[in-house]
Design an enzyme around this catalytic site. Structure first.
Site, PDB file in Angstrom:
ATOM      1  N   GLY A 205       0.779  -1.247   0.000  1.00 60.42           N
ATOM      2  CA  GLY A 205       0.000   0.000   0.000  1.00 60.42           C
ATOM      3  C   GLY A 205       0.796   1.275   0.000  1.00 60.42           C
ATOM      4  N   GLU A 208       1.955   4.573  -5.406  1.00 59.98           N
ATOM      5  CA  GLU A 208       0.878   5.452  -5.870  1.00 59.98           C
ATOM      6  C   GLU A 208      -0.132   4.631  -6.668  1.00 59.98           C
ATOM      7  OE1 GLU A 208       0.783   9.016  -5.307  1.00 59.98           O
ATOM      8  OE2 GLU A 208       2.240   8.264  -3.906  1.00 59.98           O
ATOM      9  N   LYS A 223       7.999  16.050  -5.006  1.00 64.55           N
ATOM     10  CA  LYS A 223       8.484  16.341  -3.644  1.00 64.55           C
ATOM     11  C   LYS A 223       9.716  17.254  -3.691  1.00 64.55           C
ATOM     12  CE  LYS A 223       6.601  11.973  -1.964  1.00 64.55           C
ATOM     13  NZ  LYS A 223       6.855  10.543  -1.800  1.00 64.55           N
ATOM     14  N   GLY A 320       2.361   5.659   4.194  1.00 58.75           N
ATOM     15  CA  GLY A 320       1.595   4.821   5.123  1.00 58.75           C
ATOM     16  C   GLY A 320       0.571   5.626   5.877  1.00 58.75           C
TER      17      GLY A 320
HETATM   18  N1  HSE Z   1       4.091   6.531  -3.339  1.00 61.33           N
HETATM   19  C1  HSE Z   1       4.780   7.310  -2.367  1.00 61.33           C
HETATM   20  C2  HSE Z   1       6.014   6.530  -1.946  1.00 61.33           C
HETATM   21  C3  HSE Z   1       3.857   7.557  -1.207  1.00 61.33           C
HETATM   22  O1  HSE Z   1       6.182   5.370  -2.346  1.00 61.33           O
HETATM   23  O2  HSE Z   1       6.846   7.083  -1.247  1.00 61.33           O
HETATM   24  C4  HSE Z   1       4.082   8.799  -0.435  1.00 61.33           C
HETATM   25  O3  HSE Z   1       4.227   9.949  -1.148  1.00 61.33           O
END
Ligand code: HSE
Length: 453
Positions: A205, A208, A223, A320
């Site tokens: 989980g 994305e 980010k 998470g």
């Molecule tokens: N898909 C992102 C990750 C989730 O794997 O870090 C949080 O931004």
């Protein structure tokens, strides 16, 4: 009777028998949204004590309000209409956790227009529409809290905006995507294939909805754009950040990296070079002893160097339900405290006032200098090595090490070379020539090496 104070347009009692109330509304009851409700239920008393007021989750909007979420929620606060939150005069903080670009952007702008503080984890929206959303929020004197948008639970936003505020950030290097880090860790430590590990990450989980965003580095670039704008107080255009994902990393390169004393990580590298900034995201070989090399599985980390602070290292879960909910609450409480004091804009939304934001000067990738790892796939014939090293030499690329292993079967063999610092433009030109040689049987693999961490 206690003291009275102006409080979001109506009067509240301070120091009275009744606890003050701050109404909040949540848009998006997915994984993180559910975590926010759960954390409020779990730590309600503690949050009340720390805030000195009661947070009331007045409404939750989602397109799906019937699926079970594993928590108790009164049906009366559920709605499929986000405008019941956006137009509710009692709600002072809107938490946007629906993700995606639209209608998230429209909802956030409407919340701002209606004078509400916004808390969001939506890095894609902020990285793409931040230059519209932040000035609008400053104009209306409302907060946009986005701690949860980068690094999950890690307080990287607050660190840049507040803790290191008086520093010139010489460098900021991060592992910002848990899915990529999980895949690379498992490929390295368990010699599993890319596809198998990607499936595991999805099942856990943290990938994305569209895993391309993770593995192609797009999530990291969102980010990185946010982090760079805070570190340098400038607007960052997403498309100017150099980006390579992890889809081309093979078990063979991971094994060679180990032999050379490196681990491969998807790093986002930001570095101040005079008045310009180097900004690149790509798989990187780093010394296996470095702190960042030991950030494994779905963990994220940031290695920052301020001119006064020196190195600062932040580590934690980058994704998470509960870790991200924790970051969401850091912003909710910040805004709630502002509401209680009747203030806003104490900390500029992106480190400096929006009116002072200019475009950041990013260094073109061609001008970057770093060390390189090459894996050539060549026919095992006399003179091949000298041909390759000759072309590299002609382009000012100096070799640091060479590995070639004898192979009994016929067919191409790998030759691995590492270099001293070279210019990206020279490297690309040299590889273009090398890949045209008759003895070279596959596109040469290039992975950058970072020693300057
Ligand atoms: N898909 C992102 C990750 C989730 O794997 O870090 C949080 O931004």
């Amino acid at each position: 009777m206690g003291r009275q104070a102006a409080f979001y347009g109506f009067s509240v009692e301070i120091e009275g028998e009744k606890m003050k109330k701050i109404s909040i509304g949540l848009i998006g009851l997915g994984n993180i949204g559910t975590g926010v409700v759960k954390l409020l239920q779990q730590n309600e008393k503690l949050i009340e004590q720390k805030l000195g007021a009661k947070l009331v989750l007045k409404k939750i909007a989602d397109i799906n309000i019937t699926s079970p979420r594993g928590i108790k929620i009164s049906k009366s606060i559920l709605t499929t209409n986000a405008r019941e939150i956006l137009n509710d005069p009692e709600i002072s903080i809107v938490i946007e956790l629906m993700g995606g670009y639209e209608p998230a952007r429209t909802f956030v702008l409407e919340a701002v227009k209606n004078g509400k503080h916004v808390v969001t984890a939506n890095k894609a929206m902020l990285a793409t529409y931040g230059n519209e959303i932040f000035p609008a929020a400053q104009k209306k004197s409302v907060d946009i809290g986005f701690e949860a948008s980068v690094g999950g639970t890690i307080p990287i936003i607050k660190t840049l905006k507040e803790s290191l505020v008086a520093n010139k950030i010489n460098s900021i290097i991060g592992i910002m995507n848990g899915t990529c880090n999980f895949i690379l860790t498992k490929m390295t430590d368990e010699a599993k294939s890319f596809d198998v590990v990607l499936k595991e990450a999805q099942q856990l989980g943290f990938a994305e909805a569209d895993p391309t965003f993770d593995i192609e580095g797009i999530d990291t670039s969102h980010k990185m754009a946010i982090v760079l704008s805070l570190a340098y107080g400038k607007k960052v255009n997403l498309k100017d950040i150099y980006l390579e994902g992890i889809t081309k990393i093979s078990g063979e390169d991971i094994a060679f990296a180990k032999e050379l004393g490196y681990r491969i990580k998807l790093l986002a590298i930001g570095r101040l070079r005079g008045d310009a900034v180097e900004a690149r995201i790509h798989p990187t070989m780093i010394s296996s002893g470095h702190l960042l090399a030991n950030v494994n599985r779905n963990y994220n980390a940031f290695h920052l160097v301020g001119d006064a602070s020196g190195p600062v290292f932040l580590f934690g879960q980058g994704a998470g339900m509960m870790p991200t909910a924790s970051a969401v609450f850091s912003d909710i409480l910040d805004s709630a405290r502002n509401v209680m004091k009747g203030i806003a804009g104490r900390v500029p939304l992106r480190s400096i006032n929006e009116t002072g934001m200019k475009d950041i000067k990013l260094i073109p990738m061609d001008n970057i200098e770093t060390k390189y790892y090459f894996r050539f796939s060549v026919l095992d014939r006399p003179g091949v090595l000298s041909k390759i090293s000759g072309i590299l030499g002609e382009h000012n690329i100096s070799l640091a090490s060479v590995i070639q292993k004898a192979q009994e079967e016929a067919g191409p063999v790998p030759i691995v070379m590492t270099t001293y610092k070279a210019k990206e433009k020279d490297v690309r030109q040299a590889l273009k020539k090398i890949d045209k040689l008759e003895v070279v049987r596959d596109k040469t693999v290039l992975i950058r090496i970072e020693d300057e961490l």
